[in-house]
Structure formats: C-alpha cells, structure tokens
Design an enzyme around this catalytic site. Structure first.
Site, PDB file in Angstrom:
ATOM      1  N   LYS A   1      24.795   1.070   3.615  1.00 13.14           N
ATOM      2  CA  LYS A   1      25.978   1.288   3.902  1.00 13.14           C
ATOM      3  C   LYS A   1      27.321   1.078   2.959  1.00 13.14           C
ATOM      4  O   LYS A   1      27.990   1.831   2.377  1.00 13.14           O
ATOM      5  CB  LYS A   1      26.685   0.433   5.224  1.00 13.14           C
ATOM      6  CG  LYS A   1      27.875   0.509   5.540  1.00 13.14           C
ATOM      7  CD  LYS A   1      28.132  -0.401   6.928  1.00 13.14           C
ATOM      8  CE  LYS A   1      29.640  -0.699   7.196  1.00 13.14           C
ATOM      9  NZ  LYS A   1      30.028  -2.071   6.553  1.00 13.14           N
TER      10      LYS A   1
ATOM     11  N   GLY B   1       1.908  -7.534  -0.475  1.00 16.67           N
ATOM     12  CA  GLY B   1       1.999  -6.859  -1.440  1.00 16.67           C
ATOM     13  C   GLY B   1       1.159  -7.506  -2.673  1.00 16.67           C
ATOM     14  O   GLY B   1       1.159  -8.542  -2.673  1.00 16.67           O
TER      15      GLY B   1
ATOM     16  N   VAL C   1      13.472  -9.531   1.538  1.00 20.59           N
ATOM     17  CA  VAL C   1      14.548  -8.936   1.943  1.00 20.59           C
ATOM     18  C   VAL C   1      15.172  -9.338   3.193  1.00 20.59           C
ATOM     19  O   VAL C   1      16.034  -8.935   4.035  1.00 20.59           O
ATOM     20  CB  VAL C   1      14.573  -7.328   2.060  1.00 20.59           C
ATOM     21  CG1 VAL C   1      14.462  -6.874   0.583  1.00 20.59           C
ATOM     22  CG2 VAL C   1      13.436  -6.944   3.132  1.00 20.59           C
TER      23      VAL C   1
ATOM     24  N   ASN D   1      19.910  -6.241   6.740  1.00 21.72           N
ATOM     25  CA  ASN D   1      20.120  -6.386   5.484  1.00 21.72           C
ATOM     26  C   ASN D   1      20.086  -5.123   4.584  1.00 21.72           C
ATOM     27  O   ASN D   1      21.002  -4.698   3.720  1.00 21.72           O
ATOM     28  CB  ASN D   1      19.393  -7.273   4.543  1.00 21.72           C
ATOM     29  CG  ASN D   1      19.595  -8.879   5.103  1.00 21.72           C
ATOM     30  OD1 ASN D   1      20.728  -9.106   5.541  1.00 21.72           O
ATOM     31  ND2 ASN D   1      18.796  -9.820   5.023  1.00 21.72           N
TER      32      ASN D   1
ATOM     33  N   ASN E   1       8.311  -9.071  -1.832  1.00 17.27           N
ATOM     34  CA  ASN E   1       8.301 -10.884  -2.023  1.00 17.27           C
ATOM     35  C   ASN E   1       6.894 -11.035  -2.113  1.00 17.27           C
ATOM     36  O   ASN E   1       6.468 -12.303  -2.189  1.00 17.27           O
ATOM     37  CB  ASN E   1       8.820 -11.450  -0.796  1.00 17.27           C
ATOM     38  CG  ASN E   1       8.171 -11.235   0.395  1.00 17.27           C
ATOM     39  OD1 ASN E   1       7.094 -10.428   0.533  1.00 17.27           O
ATOM     40  ND2 ASN E   1       8.705 -11.900   1.731  1.00 17.27           N
TER      41      ASN E   1
ATOM     42  N   LYS F   1       9.529  -3.677  15.186  1.00 20.20           N
ATOM     43  CA  LYS F   1      10.055  -2.115  14.743  1.00 20.20           C
ATOM     44  C   LYS F   1      10.697  -1.559  15.612  1.00 20.20           C
ATOM     45  O   LYS F   1      11.858  -0.905  15.322  1.00 20.20           O
ATOM     46  CB  LYS F   1       8.481  -1.555  14.430  1.00 20.20           C
ATOM     47  CG  LYS F   1       7.755  -1.996  13.065  1.00 20.20           C
ATOM     48  CD  LYS F   1       8.384  -1.603  12.124  1.00 20.20           C
ATOM     49  CE  LYS F   1       7.296  -1.904  10.870  1.00 20.20           C
ATOM     50  NZ  LYS F   1       8.014  -1.602   9.344  1.00 20.20           N
TER      51      LYS F   1
ATOM     52  N   PHE G   1       0.686  -1.180  -0.050  1.00 20.46           N
ATOM     53  CA  PHE G   1      -0.169  -0.082  -0.170  1.00 20.46           C
ATOM     54  C   PHE G   1       0.925   1.108  -0.044  1.00 20.46           C
ATOM     55  O   PHE G   1       1.028   2.145  -0.901  1.00 20.46           O
ATOM     56  CB  PHE G   1      -1.101  -0.148   1.230  1.00 20.46           C
ATOM     57  CG  PHE G   1      -1.607   1.239   1.515  1.00 20.46           C
ATOM     58  CD1 PHE G   1      -2.320   1.943   0.631  1.00 20.46           C
ATOM     59  CD2 PHE G   1      -1.637   1.757   3.137  1.00 20.46           C
ATOM     60  CE1 PHE G   1      -2.968   3.118   0.924  1.00 20.46           C
ATOM     61  CE2 PHE G   1      -2.248   2.813   3.289  1.00 20.46           C
ATOM     62  CZ  PHE G   1      -3.079   3.794   2.385  1.00 20.46           C
TER      63      PHE G   1
ATOM     64  N   TYR H   1       5.150  -7.420  15.843  1.00 22.35           N
ATOM     65  CA  TYR H   1       5.243  -6.413  14.870  1.00 22.35           C
ATOM     66  C   TYR H   1       6.030  -5.073  15.744  1.00 22.35           C
ATOM     67  O   TYR H   1       6.792  -4.473  15.339  1.00 22.35           O
ATOM     68  CB  TYR H   1       3.783  -5.771  14.540  1.00 22.35           C
ATOM     69  CG  TYR H   1       3.888  -4.673  13.571  1.00 22.35           C
ATOM     70  CD1 TYR H   1       4.147  -4.765  12.347  1.00 22.35           C
ATOM     71  CD2 TYR H   1       3.361  -3.517  14.118  1.00 22.35           C
ATOM     72  CE1 TYR H   1       4.286  -3.870  11.431  1.00 22.35           C
ATOM     73  CE2 TYR H   1       3.297  -2.353  12.956  1.00 22.35           C
ATOM     74  CZ  TYR H   1       3.910  -2.613  11.807  1.00 22.35           C
ATOM     75  OH  TYR H   1       3.690  -1.407  10.783  1.00 22.35           O
TER      76      TYR H   1
END
Ligand code: UDP
Length: 312
Positions: free
Chosen positions: A106, A37, A58, A100, A33, A150, A12, A146
């Site tokens: 970086k 989505g 990821v 990752n 992935n 985060k 979204f 969750y």
C-alpha cells in the site's frame, strides 16, 4: 522491468519464483527468516545483478527502501510437519506477515500477490474444488493453524483490495513438487522419493486411498506469473488437476526410481483431507494457463535432483 519483493525467497516456491523474475529482467528483493527456507536455494543468485537478499521475519514490521512495483507474499511453513512444529509462527506469518506485507504494498503503490492454498478448502465436500467453494475446515484441529492463517490472509488481502483499493492477486496453490523440496520436509513427494532412493520403506499414511493432485514446480511458477501479470484478482486455483491416490503415487515413485523398497502403512494424521483436486477452468479461461508436465516426468526430474543432494 519491475522491482519485486518476494517473501519466503529462500523457500521451495519462493526461490524458483526469484529465478523466474530475474530471468525476465525484474529486480528482486528476496526476504526470508530461514526457519524453513535454506540459503542453498538462492546461493546461485548472490552476485547476480538485480538480486538482493534480506534476512527478516515479515511477522515483524517490514520496510524496503526505494520503489517497489509488486510484493509477492510466499513466506510460511507449508509442510504439515513444519506447521505442526511451528503452530504460532505459522499463524503469525499468515496473519501479521500478510498485514505487514500488504502495508508495504500500500505504501509503495505496489501490486500484492498472496500465495494462498488449497487448504482453504479443508477436507472438501465438493469435488473437484472450484474457487467458489467456501471449504470445510476444522478451525480448532491441528491443521487449523495453517488453514485458518491462510483464510485470514485471503480475507485481509480482500479487505485491502476493497477498502484501500489495493491491486491484489490471490493464488490457491495445490500440492507442488520439484527440485529444492527439502529432503526432510515431511511432505509426501519428498518422503517417498528419499525413501525410495535410500532403500527405506515408503510410509503410506492411512490406507493410501486419499487423493492429491501434484503440480510440477515449473508449471506452477508459470501460472503465478500469468496471474501476476493478468488483470484478475482471483482467488484462482493454480494446480494440476491430475488426481492420484497416495498409494498410486507410492507405486509410481518405486517405478521411476527403480527401487526395491517396500510399502508400509502408518496412521493417518488428524484431519488429513480425503480428496483434493483443483478445478482450473478459471485459470484456463482467464489466463490461458494449464500445466504440461506429467507426474512421471516431474518425479523423474525431482528424483535426479534429490539423488544428487543425497550424494552430497
Ligand atoms: N503422506 C503419506 N506418507 C508420507 C507423507 C504424507 O502417506 O510419508 C500422505 C498424507 O497423509 C496426505 C498426503 O500424503 O494424505 C499428502 O501429504 P503432504 O504432507 O504432502 O501434504 P498435504 O497435502 O496433506 O498438505
């Protein structure tokens, strides 16, 4: 012009972000992935010059060839229904996925932008929530997968900032809605609108007196770009301070959709926050940003979009 990597690009927020970046002339490498989505969110971008899509999780090592100016990490299940069904994947994308993508930033000397959340405040005991509030989270409750992912993501981002001197931005996102919310995603705005549009009862959890503050997606994306382009690390609340009870939202949805659906009450999920409202003084002062779309107007636009999706 920049070359920007967006994770969660078919989601979204990620898909709207890709639109906004391409519209201002940036190149975008979108990664997703597709667990929550949907390619239909970005199908209009296939063939657009400057847009590339990569199907990848990821949480596994991620590499993007060529120069990268910014990495925007938006990949994660975000609806409570989704993250309760995918607890381990949610923890992994918030932790390993953040590690990752920080590593990618970086290596490329890129700016890193973390999509964090108001859930870092948990069931808040300070109201409204300023960025200085440390939160009130149950680490072992069902939502912990969750919230703690985060919180870890924020800590990891700050560690890269302090230890590796990586240029980072952290946005704390409050309830956001608009076109491309998945009709079945289980969140309150999509549930109520779909229920109202299909003549089904609106399912209010608990007594409906819990509050949320809803930001229309266009405002939210404008806030992200303002933070990304600024010199402020954050964390910064990007949300709409207009606070509504869930019951008031249900009534407003019935009104804007002209629906005759009834309202029914169902059990409140475990650890459901009782209140939530962003203090956006920082964003106002430092970014000159604030939301402009009223809830009634935003719901009307979202209802029009959902009605077309449901017709199909
Ligand atoms: N909610 C509700 N009915 C629904 C879905 C959600 O009353 O069909 C409530 C939920 O219990 C919470 C609020 O609406 O108090 C927002 O829920 P949502 O899942 O959208 O996201 P949250 O803010 O909890 O992460």
């Amino acid at each position: 012009m920049s070359r920007v990597v967006v994770t969660g690009a078919a989601g979204f927020l990620g898909s709207h972000l890709c639109d906004a970046l391409l519209a201002r002339g940036d190149e975008v490498v979108g990664i997703d992935n597709l667990v929550t989505g949907d390619l239909s969110n970005i199908e209009h971008l296939f063939g657009v010059p400057g847009f590339t899509y990569v199907k990848h999780d990821v949480s596994s090592y991620v590499w993007v060839p060529g120069p990268v100016d910014a990495v925007l990490h938006f990949a994660s299940p975000a609806s409570p229904k989704d993250y309760l069904e995918m607890p381990i994947q949610t923890l992994k994308v918030g932790s390993l996925g953040t590690h990752n993508t920080l590593g990618l930033a970086k290596e490329k000397g890129a700016r890193f932008f973390l999509a964090s959340t108001s859930e870092v405040y948990g069931d808040p005991q300070v109201h409204p929530q300023p960025e200085t509030y440390w939160g009130h989270v149950n680490p072992v409750g069902p939502r912990g997968v969750y919230d703690e992912a985060k919180r870890f993501a924020e800590a990891m981002t700050m560690a890269y900032h302090r230890y590796h001197r990586l240029d980072v931005r952290i946005a704390r996102i409050f309830n956001t809605y608009g076109p491309r919310l998945r009709p079945g995603d289980g969140r309150v705005v999509s549930n109520f609108l779909v229920q109202a549009l299909t003549g089904k009862p609106l399912t209010v959890y608990g007594d409906g007196r819990q509050t949320r503050s809803f930001c229309y997606v266009d405002d939210e994306i404008r806030g992200f770009l303002a933070l990304l382009d600024s010199e402020h690390t954050g964390p910064m609340n990007i949300g709409n301070p207009g606070e509504f009870t869930v019951l008031a939202l249900a009534e407003l949805v019935l009104d804007v959709t002209n629906s005759g659906s009834e309202i029914v009450f169902e059990p409140l999920p475990v650890d459901d926050p009782t209140v939530r409202q962003p203090d956006i003084s920082q964003a106002r002062r430092l970014l000159g940003w604030e939301p402009v779309v009223e809830l009634r107007e935003g719901l009307t636009r979202t209802a029009e979009w959902l009605a077309r999706v449901l017709e199909r």
